[in-house]
Every structure is written in C-alpha cells, then in structure tokens.
Design a protein around this motif. Structure first.
Motif, PDB file in Angstrom:
ATOM      1  N   ARG A   1      30.562  22.070  20.729  1.00  0.00           N
ATOM      2  CA  ARG A   1      29.928  22.399  22.013  1.00  0.00           C
ATOM      3  C   ARG A   1      28.431  22.654  21.881  1.00  0.00           C
ATOM      4  O   ARG A   1      27.650  22.329  22.794  1.00  0.00           O
ATOM      5  CB  ARG A   1      30.618  23.623  22.626  1.00  0.00           C
ATOM      6  N   PHE A   2      27.997  23.236  20.762  1.00  0.00           N
ATOM      7  CA  PHE A   2      26.564  23.397  20.510  1.00  0.00           C
ATOM      8  C   PHE A   2      25.874  22.033  20.597  1.00  0.00           C
ATOM      9  O   PHE A   2      24.870  21.864  21.290  1.00  0.00           O
ATOM     10  CB  PHE A   2      26.324  23.991  19.111  1.00  0.00           C
ATOM     11  N   SER A   3      26.415  21.080  19.880  1.00  0.00           N
ATOM     12  CA  SER A   3      25.814  19.743  19.831  1.00  0.00           C
ATOM     13  C   SER A   3      25.788  19.111  21.215  1.00  0.00           C
ATOM     14  O   SER A   3      24.768  18.524  21.631  1.00  0.00           O
ATOM     15  CB  SER A   3      26.606  18.853  18.871  1.00  0.00           C
TER      16      SER A   3
ATOM     17  N   LYS B   1      21.518  20.297  10.403  1.00  0.00           N
ATOM     18  CA  LYS B   1      21.736  19.077   9.619  1.00  0.00           C
ATOM     19  C   LYS B   1      22.074  17.904  10.526  1.00  0.00           C
ATOM     20  O   LYS B   1      21.568  16.779  10.332  1.00  0.00           O
ATOM     21  CB  LYS B   1      22.850  19.313   8.603  1.00  0.00           C
ATOM     22  N   LYS B   2      22.921  18.136  11.527  1.00  0.00           N
ATOM     23  CA  LYS B   2      23.327  17.060  12.426  1.00  0.00           C
ATOM     24  C   LYS B   2      22.141  16.481  13.187  1.00  0.00           C
ATOM     25  O   LYS B   2      22.049  15.268  13.392  1.00  0.00           O
ATOM     26  CB  LYS B   2      24.386  17.570  13.412  1.00  0.00           C
ATOM     27  N   PHE B   3      21.230  17.357  13.624  1.00  0.00           N
ATOM     28  CA  PHE B   3      20.072  16.896  14.397  1.00  0.00           C
ATOM     29  C   PHE B   3      18.869  16.573  13.507  1.00  0.00           C
ATOM     30  O   PHE B   3      17.803  16.242  14.010  1.00  0.00           O
ATOM     31  CB  PHE B   3      19.697  17.949  15.444  1.00  0.00           C
ATOM     32  N   ARG B   4      19.077  16.694  12.194  1.00  0.00           N
ATOM     33  CA  ARG B   4      18.038  16.375  11.209  1.00  0.00           C
ATOM     34  C   ARG B   4      16.749  17.147  11.464  1.00  0.00           C
ATOM     35  O   ARG B   4      15.648  16.592  11.482  1.00  0.00           O
ATOM     36  CB  ARG B   4      17.771  14.867  11.202  1.00  0.00           C
ATOM     37  N   LEU B   5      16.911  18.445  11.663  1.00  0.00           N
ATOM     38  CA  LEU B   5      15.770  19.324  11.906  1.00  0.00           C
ATOM     39  C   LEU B   5      15.379  20.019  10.610  1.00  0.00           C
ATOM     40  O   LEU B   5      16.235  20.354   9.784  1.00  0.00           O
ATOM     41  CB  LEU B   5      16.127  20.359  12.970  1.00  0.00           C
ATOM     42  N   SER B   6      14.091  20.251  10.440  1.00  0.00           N
ATOM     43  CA  SER B   6      13.599  20.959   9.257  1.00  0.00           C
ATOM     44  C   SER B   6      13.775  22.463   9.437  1.00  0.00           C
ATOM     45  O   SER B   6      14.067  22.940  10.545  1.00  0.00           O
ATOM     46  CB  SER B   6      12.120  20.637   9.033  1.00  0.00           C
ATOM     47  N   ASP B   7      13.569  23.209   8.368  1.00  0.00           N
ATOM     48  CA  ASP B   7      13.661  24.668   8.453  1.00  0.00           C
ATOM     49  C   ASP B   7      12.640  25.229   9.435  1.00  0.00           C
ATOM     50  O   ASP B   7      12.867  26.270  10.050  1.00  0.00           O
ATOM     51  CB  ASP B   7      13.445  25.294   7.070  1.00  0.00           C
ATOM     52  N   ASP B   8      11.509  24.550   9.606  1.00  0.00           N
ATOM     53  CA  ASP B   8      10.469  25.013  10.523  1.00  0.00           C
ATOM     54  C   ASP B   8      10.825  24.749  11.980  1.00  0.00           C
ATOM     55  O   ASP B   8      10.151  25.254  12.879  1.00  0.00           O
ATOM     56  CB  ASP B   8       9.136  24.326  10.208  1.00  0.00           C
ATOM     57  N   GLN B   9      11.872  23.960  12.214  1.00  0.00           N
ATOM     58  CA  GLN B   9      12.255  23.620  13.587  1.00  0.00           C
ATOM     59  C   GLN B   9      13.445  24.437  14.096  1.00  0.00           C
ATOM     60  O   GLN B   9      13.853  24.273  15.244  1.00  0.00           O
ATOM     61  CB  GLN B   9      12.601  22.130  13.679  1.00  0.00           C
TER      62      GLN B   9
END
Length: 335
Positions: free
Chosen positions: A237-239, A274-282
């Motif tokens: 549901r988050f996704s 990980k699923k949205f391929r976001l960096s730690d800064d995002q």
C-alpha cells in the motif's frame, strides 16, 4: 481556488529516553533483537510526573509551528488534531489545544485514522483552504502510547515499537500556482481492522462488563498487531499510494526530492526506498530515535528534515503512510 502551503513546522518529544536495554527491566528482549526487527534504538515515553499529555504535547509543538509561521494564536482559523490516544474518551484533544493555547472559539476537528492520521488531517485542512473557507489551519499529530502498553514479555512485539511525541504544521492559503499541496490520496480496507487493533474498552465492551470480568489475562485492553500480515500489506500500500500521487501530478519517481514515510518500521522504509531507487538523501527516517509515534511520526520527521536543511524551496516532498484500519494515503507537496 486557492492552494495550501506549509508555513510553519514544530515538534515536541518527552525528555524521558527509553533505550532498548531499558526494556530488559520488564521483558525478555535485547537491543540486537529489537534493532534487527524494527531498526529502533530508543524511544521517548512520557514521565508521569512531567505533566505531558497528548494535548499538552500537541500544544507545545503548535507554539513552535505558529512562531515559525510568523503567526499568533489569533491568526489561526481552525484546528485539525490527529491521534489514536486522546487525553479523554471524549471530548477530543483538539478542543483541549484550543483551550491550552487560549485561542478564540475556532472550530476543532479530531481525526481518528491512527498511523495515517496526519495524512488524513493534512488532506482535510487542504480542502478547507482550497475552498476559501479558512486561511490558516493548525494541523497536529500527537500520541501518548506509553501509558497503554503491556510492559511484559507477552506484550513485547508491540511494546518495543511505540513511542510518545507530537508535531504540528501551520497550513496557510497560497495563491502561487504549483506551490504547496498538489494533491492528497486516501484509502481504507476495513476487513483487516482487527489485524492491528485495540478492542477494549469500547462501546462493544463497555465499562460495566470490564469491571464485572476483571480478568488479568484479558489482553484486549492492549494493542494487538499481526506483525507479518501488517508488514506485507504495508509495503504494497505504501508503494501504491506514492505511485498514485506521482501519476496524478504527471511526475516520476525521479522527481522525488524527499520522501517522508510514516515511521512504522525501518525495514518497510528501506524496502520502499529500494523499490523506488531513492538514495539515502532522498528518504528521511528517524524511527531509530523515537520509535513509532503513529499520527505524530510523519510530522516529527518532516520537521526534523526541514530543520536539518534537507528540504529546500521548490523540492518535491512526498508524505506516505499505512496503518490500522487498514488506512493508507499520500500527500504530494511542492515546497
């Protein structure tokens, strides 16, 4: 039609820090066991002698938010208060904040959507401003979990997760196109209500029945969570909520500058990252310091991210939550 924009942010957490090692005083657990499953290192629990309550913490956070917005109590037109742990069964905590802050006789609305509470509260406030009914709305998320947790090995799967705290945002009218809240998206699925629930006391088990039974083994007075079931639904549901918000505004995941997820479990946030391929800064997480503060978690995290300079003008900020109900949703903001 107007837009609504966040003009002030504030947060407050109790001074009393409870570490994972502290929990070993009344349950079989360990720092390693808790961190491995949740990512939590410590949380804040109200000291009974402090005078803090759900409403008091909300009022403290609100004062900071109003000051940062450059507004006084007389400039606020309406209060929206999200919590699952009100000071009283009734009335709600919104009216208590109105009194604590010595505000005029403005309206106060309480939102009961648990972990999704702040998302729902922001959506409601946004609609009031968009229609022109109100100009400045105080949106609060606050929780006092610690007083209602089962402090024993039997209750550890829930008790180790939750903390106390509050956050507040001032939502104000904005006439600049493309700024502020772009959209909000809300959902529910009540057939799973009892997978994450506090059953009693309630109108289904009213006070006379509780007093008559007086059963020390009755766990219905404590929160119940089917952990694996909730986890599996949460990541789905988050996704969905994030993707729905992006699609509604013709945006892509690459456009996200900052994702503030509800701080339910660090493993859920890491999966979504990980699923949205976001960096730690995002992605901003602070569950390791505060645990799950339910309706307060997103606004506390949003406030800290802004205070640390991680959110800048024109950034695309995504708020997303999932929790008891089941309820879930997202808010898409152009800062």
């Amino acid at each position: 039609m107007y837009n609504s924009k966040i003009t002030g942010l504030g947060s407050y957490v109790p001074e009393n820090v409870v570490t994972n090692d502290d929990l070993k005083e009344f349950m079989e657990t360990s720092d390693e066991w808790i961190q491995e499953r949740t990512g939590i290192k410590e949380r804040r629990w109200i000291d009974p002698g402090s005078g803090d309550t759900t409403a008091v913490m909300g009022a403290k956070a609100s004062k900071i938010a109003m000051e940062r917005a450059g507004l006084t109590k007389d400039d606020i037109d309406f209060i929206v208060f999200a919590t699952l742990s009100p000071d009283l069964y009734f009335p709600g905590s919104g009216v208590l904040v109105q009194d604590l802050l010595e505000m005029p006789t403005i309206g106060a609305l309480d939102i009961r959507n648990q972990c999704s509470g702040f998302i729902y509260a922001m959506s409601v406030a946004d609609q009031f401003i968009k229609t022109g009914m109100y100009k400045n709305i105080l949106v609060i998320g606050a929780e006092n979990h610690s007083g209602g947790l089962e402090r024993s090995t039997r209750g550890r799967n829930v008790t180790v997760i939750f903390g106390d705290g509050a956050g507040a945002a001032v939502l104000s009218r904005c006439e600049e196109a493309g700024k502020g809240i772009l959209s909000s998206h809300l959902h529910s699925e009540g057939k799973h209500a009892k997978e994450l629930v506090l059953e009693g006391p309630s109108t289904q088990r009213w006070v006379p029945e509780i007093l008559e039974n007086n059963d020390p083994d009755d766990v219905s007075y404590y929160p119940h969570m089917n952990g694996q079931f909730v986890f599996k639904h949460a990541i789905t549901r988050f996704s969905e909520a994030i993707e729905e918000g992006l699609q509604a505004n013709k945006l892509a995941k690459e456009d996200i500058d900052m994702l503030i997820p509800h701080q339910a479990n660090l493993r859920i946030a890491q999966f979504i990252q990980k699923k949205f391929r976001l960096s730690d800064d995002q992605v901003f997480n602070n569950i390791m310091n505060y645990g799950n503060t339910t309706a307060a978690s997103i606004i506390i995290a949003l406030t800290e991210a802004w205070e640390q300079g991680k959110i800048k003008d024109n950034d695309l900020v995504v708020l997303a939550a999932f929790g008891s109900g089941f309820t879930w949703g997202s808010v898409i903001i152009r800062w």
